[in-house]
Design an enzyme around this catalytic site. Structure first.
Site, mmCIF file in Angstrom:
data_model
loop_
_atom_site.group_PDB
_atom_site.id
_atom_site.type_symbol
_atom_site.label_atom_id
_atom_site.label_comp_id
_atom_site.label_asym_id
_atom_site.label_seq_id
_atom_site.Cartn_x
_atom_site.Cartn_y
_atom_site.Cartn_z
ATOM 1 N N ASP A 5 -10.071 -6.604 -6.459
ATOM 2 C CA ASP A 5 -9.589 -7.278 -7.667
ATOM 3 C C ASP A 5 -10.767 -7.824 -8.479
ATOM 4 O OD1 ASP A 5 -6.489 -7.444 -7.059
ATOM 5 O OD2 ASP A 5 -7.511 -8.053 -5.224
ATOM 6 N N GLU A 38 -6.466 -5.135 -18.474
ATOM 7 C CA GLU A 38 -6.048 -3.742 -18.378
ATOM 8 C C GLU A 38 -4.611 -3.628 -18.870
ATOM 9 O OE1 GLU A 38 -7.433 -1.008 -14.945
ATOM 10 O OE2 GLU A 38 -5.392 -1.616 -14.430
ATOM 11 N N ASP A 59 -8.295 -9.300 -13.706
ATOM 12 C CA ASP A 59 -7.333 -8.359 -13.126
ATOM 13 C C ASP A 59 -6.180 -9.181 -12.561
ATOM 14 O OD1 ASP A 59 -6.190 -6.008 -12.146
ATOM 15 O OD2 ASP A 59 -7.262 -6.159 -10.248
#
Length: 204
Positions: A177, A103, A43
């Site tokens: 995170d 992502e 992330d």
């Protein structure tokens, strides 16, 4: 527990939580089976980049490691990106993953500057992956949440709770995170298993 066991029993199963890294000796013992896949979710962020790695053996997910990379605040951008690059390269070289999962970036027009900073960090992740020959998979945020929690609009707290249930591992030091990164890895394992099942299903 396997992934299917967890889905069927999550309401009445008591989970024992533990924080651990799978020892290299155990990983070496599984090396000959050709079925252990390592997935590293990342992330990215310029202030905090979360990471989480799992091992997948069939439908079974096991926690390997998770944490944060925090480039030095207040330093020039190239220096911060360089620190992130070195930390991620060391992480990948220590225990090379089979896939890195990111992502997809979606942002509101009001947060363009934040998206630009994330894009810098994301670029470093892609560069490190390319340098080490690791393929990168990407998923929309809602699809990741759906795969992990069953809801595409789940909150970060809900995602974190389900990550703990999926893996049977927890650490109060994990940031959102880190749990978001673990969620990426779990989502990829789930969707990869679904694709494989569809590929071997008999045609009707």
């Amino acid at each position: 527990l396997t992934l299917l066991d967890l889905l069927e029993e999550q309401e009445d199963t008591q989970h024992v939580y533990a924080n651990f890294d799978i020892p290299d000796a155990i990983l070496a013992a599984h090396a000959g089976t050709a079925c252990l896949m390592r997935i590293l979710g990342i992330d990215p962020g310029l202030n905090v980049t979360g990471y989480g790695e799992i091992a997948v053996d069939g439908s079974r997910c096991s926690f390997m490691t998770a944490g944060d990379v925090r480039p030095p605040r207040g330093r020039p951008l190239p220096e911060r990106l360089g620190a992130l690059h070195r930390a991620l390269a060391e992480l990948i070289e220590r225990r090379p993953p089979d896939t890195i999962v990111l992502e997809m970036v979606y942002t509101h027009s009001r947060y363009v500057q934040t998206a630009a900073l994330i894009a810098h960090a994301r670029g470093v992740v892609c560069l490190v992956a390319e340098e080490h020959g690791v393929p990168v998979a990407q998923y929309p945020p809602a699809r990741v949440k759906q795969a992990v929690t069953g809801r595409g609009d789940a909150s970060k707290d809900q995602v974190a709770r389900m990550v703990v249930q999926w893996l049977g591992a927890s650490d109060p030091a994990w940031s959102h995170d880190a749990t978001d990164a673990l969620a990426l890895a779990i989502a990829h394992a789930h969707m990869n298993a679904s694709r494989q099942q569809l590929a071997i299903s008999p045609q009707r």
